[in-house]
Design an enzyme around this catalytic site. Sequence first.
Site, PDB file in Angstrom:
ATOM      1  N   GLU A  47       0.840  -1.037   0.075  1.00 50.06           N
ATOM      2  CA  GLU A  47      -0.051  -0.081   0.029  1.00 50.06           C
ATOM      3  C   GLU A  47       1.015   1.011   0.090  1.00 50.06           C
ATOM      4  O   GLU A  47       1.863   1.423   0.870  1.00 50.06           O
ATOM      5  CB  GLU A  47      -0.909  -0.170   1.271  1.00 50.06           C
ATOM      6  CG  GLU A  47      -2.046   0.829   1.319  1.00 50.06           C
ATOM      7  CD  GLU A  47      -1.556   2.234   1.767  1.00 50.06           C
ATOM      8  OE1 GLU A  47      -0.975   3.050   1.114  1.00 50.06           O
ATOM      9  OE2 GLU A  47      -1.859   2.353   3.205  1.00 50.06           O
ATOM     10  N   CYS A  72      -1.833   8.105   4.942  1.00 50.55           N
ATOM     11  CA  CYS A  72      -2.026   7.444   3.619  1.00 50.55           C
ATOM     12  C   CYS A  72      -3.195   8.184   3.007  1.00 50.55           C
ATOM     13  O   CYS A  72      -3.168   8.364   1.576  1.00 50.55           O
ATOM     14  CB  CYS A  72      -2.112   5.898   3.544  1.00 50.55           C
ATOM     15  SG  CYS A  72      -1.535   4.950   4.859  1.00 50.55           S
TER      16      CYS A  72
END
Lengths: 515, 515
Positions: free
Chosen positions: B260, B296
């Site tokens: 990710e 993120c």
Amino acid sequence: MIQGKSVINGKEVQSKNKASFFTYNAQTSKQLPQQYDNATLEDIDYSCEVAAQVFADYAATSSATRAALLIQIKKELEQNKVAILEQYQLESGYPDGRAQGEFTRTLGQIQSFADLLNEGSYVKAILDVGIEGAPDLRKMHFPIGPVVVFGASNFPLAFSTAGGDTISALAAGCPVILKGHPYHAGTSELVAHAIQIAIQKSDLPAGIFAHLHGESIGVGQRLVEHSKVKGVGFTGSYKAGKALYDIAQKRKEPIPVFAEMGSVNPIFILPNRLASDESLPVDLANSIQMGTGQFCTNPGLIVVSGQATSSFIDQLASEILKGEPATMVHSNISRNYENQLQNIKNQGVTIHKGSLDANCPALGVISAEEVLKNPNILEEVFGPFSLVIQCATTEELNTIAEVLPGQLTATILGEPNELKENKQLLATVQQKVGRLLFKGVPTGVAVSPSMNHGGPFPASTDSRFTSVGTSSIERWLRPVCFQDCPQDLLPEALKDENSLQIFRTLNKQLTKSIV
Amino acid sequence: MIQGKSVINGKEVQSKNKASFFTYNAQTSKQLPQQYDNATLEDIDYSCEVAAQVFADYAATSSATRAALLIQIKKELEQNKVAILEQYQLESGYPDGRAQGEFTRTLGQIQSFADLLNEGSYVKAILDVGIEGAPDLRKMHFPIGPVVVFGASNFPLAFSTAGGDTISALAAGCPVILKGHPYHAGTSELVAHAIQIAIQKSDLPAGIFAHLHGESIGVGQRLVEHSKVKGVGFTGSYKAGKALYDIAQKRKEPIPVFAEMGSVNPIFILPNRLASDESLPVDLANSIQMGTGQFCTNPGLIVVSGQATSSFIDQLASEILKGEPATMVHSNISRNYENQLQNIKNQGVTIHKGSLDANCPALGVISAEEVLKNPNILEEVFGPFSLVIQCATTEELNTIAEVLPGQLTATILGEPNELKENKQLLATVQQKVGRLLFKGVPTGVAVSPSMNHGGPFPASTDSRFTSVGTSSIERWLRPVCFQDCPQDLLPEALKDENSLQIFRTLNKQLTKSIV
């Protein structure tokens, strides 16, 4: 009716490329009259661009619309059955029974995906809603984008143009660019035509299915490299599958490649079973020769131990020696079979073979000791062949299981008691396979939701997915979560009222209830 | 209690390697006293071999056993909360509220996987049985093998040693080799110790969880290369994630890497909403600065059009200018933030920043026209920053959506009518993201079954899987089908009696019924 042209966006491509190729009568190896144009770089680019352009519209169609398309494809295939099977038998050399069987299987596959779409729960809707202090979250699966599918040489229908990869991708909502297999280009074109007519009759964009001819490996390579392509389906050799996988991983944006690449499908036979089951030699000999050994699940390895080993090998060899040479789908495959036999003979394997004729069934025999010294012997011999490994002890049989690479299937045959006593063998073998059999033979892959046709590398490139059965649709889907989305903008499957009446996980409960 | 040693198979490794490293007080950038040994090649090999040895036994444990392990891990973490959070705050510089919040989130994640295991249907049992002429087929999901997990710099608890990757893999039945993040090696060691104590108290093999220290990137690279490793979990930069992915694909046996890798999480604001919603500048400024921009899902891009554009930018800039410099987790990250700001300034972006101090929040402004000339401007600036793109028309806003690479999230804010009028924008954006928001801000990722934290490349390396929420267990599982298996040898979940009382697909019907 066969024109030898690629079809993109519903139109025949008048290729400017001079390169062309022919298919062959598999029985006689004689060239057939029709000439096929290799797709050009321009054709490849156009097919991918068109697929990308129609993707959003096709992805937005309802499951019911796509189910109706599949049923229409089935109808068109049925209507063209005679012409398709005539070409199929010419190009593959398969007998009538096999032709009928594969045709029926192909239609059955299409029906099973239509049923899956009509039931509708495959989108895996998960809703967490009405929770104090938390956002409204609703997730479901959507198609990944245009997909390239390669026809497989050994199944001109069931694993090719309207085979499982194409149909599962179209079911998911992904446009498909189909690269026909050059050994059965004519069959492929006829099947593609049926799909294209069905798309037209269903009022869907012609760009959702392109059919490209290509003998050059460059056609496949350029397709996999194309930036608009988001996934690849392939069934064939390790060499070709791995090459496509590597190309896909080296792209700026790597994409998933589902390559089902073959396997020796070992059969482990425990001592008491070997001694008591008299039907084994005949059953195994039949499975080894089925489809002239050109099945992904052909039992290429038989691992035995115990006192009955010698007499079992004698009987199996005698059954194999009775086998007649049969046609293989192409002279290249036939030649390869003979070369691989010679190769393992040179490595010390004893070969039993009835005649020197090409495509004649054969049995190899070697000791476990020799295999452990040289595991290269375990490489697949594609054709009507199996290698028997003689183990001195059950421990040695375990050791063979440990050194085996990943497989599509393995079979463990044993009396009830000896299966229980060999749990370690079962655990070891389970880690190596996608399907574990306790009865019968691995050939014959049922098309059902519970089927798993795939396995740890090198049997396939992604053991988490199957290429046969309705679960194979999962290869072409990815989740998207909608947070606090107004009802009228939500996809039907995620709206409060659950008008599709599908199973959804609603606040952690699996239910068909409305919100 | 922190020893600075890796722990493998339950024992501290007395590394022969002279290379060692330190962590730093994130507030002062001063070196902390504890020294950490870099894991050696020998340590890496040992940890992977041990994990492979215990895999079959751990994979064979019941879901209930693994649920109990997770609950025990939770207990041990709670008992060591004070020490863990003290070290966490030292090494990360995060304030008390964030520390408490991340700790609670971490425990909540563990509980959610324990609940998933106790419910049990996650194994996806599919049975096709009792069908005339067909074999008895039963499929369920099994763990893939030992998994390597990398701690993430920005979430020392929730995405690190006992974070989602580790817990989902342990829940699946996969042994974990955890590579601690060198910025919070002390926190990582304390958390690892809690896991190891829990494993011991649960009477499970110590080899199912190894904790390796390593500052050198070679440690991670060698782990991913190890033949016994079957999967990788990573959260971090594109550069590091993609490098690990490439290593994994070049192995003899390629393995899945779930990296990710970050995202600019665009927020599209339609003209009427921009003009009418006065809370936007304050809400966005808060989201941009949350966790000093080290999330993120930090909104790094705001795309606007319409008459209110100038006044919105003025207000947002004024909110950002009020922001105080805050601590970032490491001086390297802080330095990188300043370099990236300078870099986009050099490319023509107007920068609003309150002071020249490091880590000070900032806002960039540029026209869509400039972005379309130079899409490199869209690269992520990791920190408390957002780039506003001014579009002259709604069409231009659509074009920006089209050129965007894959994202974890996107947000579309609009009045009900203008959302309906911009369905093309919604469709385009949906193709680019893993999560699509219509309200609020993307920061704050709920841990729930419906969450999707992942997205098309380059946001993550496999958009078909999420790294947050219970669905993330699917990354570590693969199907195995049992054909004609005797009842007593079947896994519990596949036996006729369904003693686990899980949902199974039995002859195409989802049910808890017995066979």
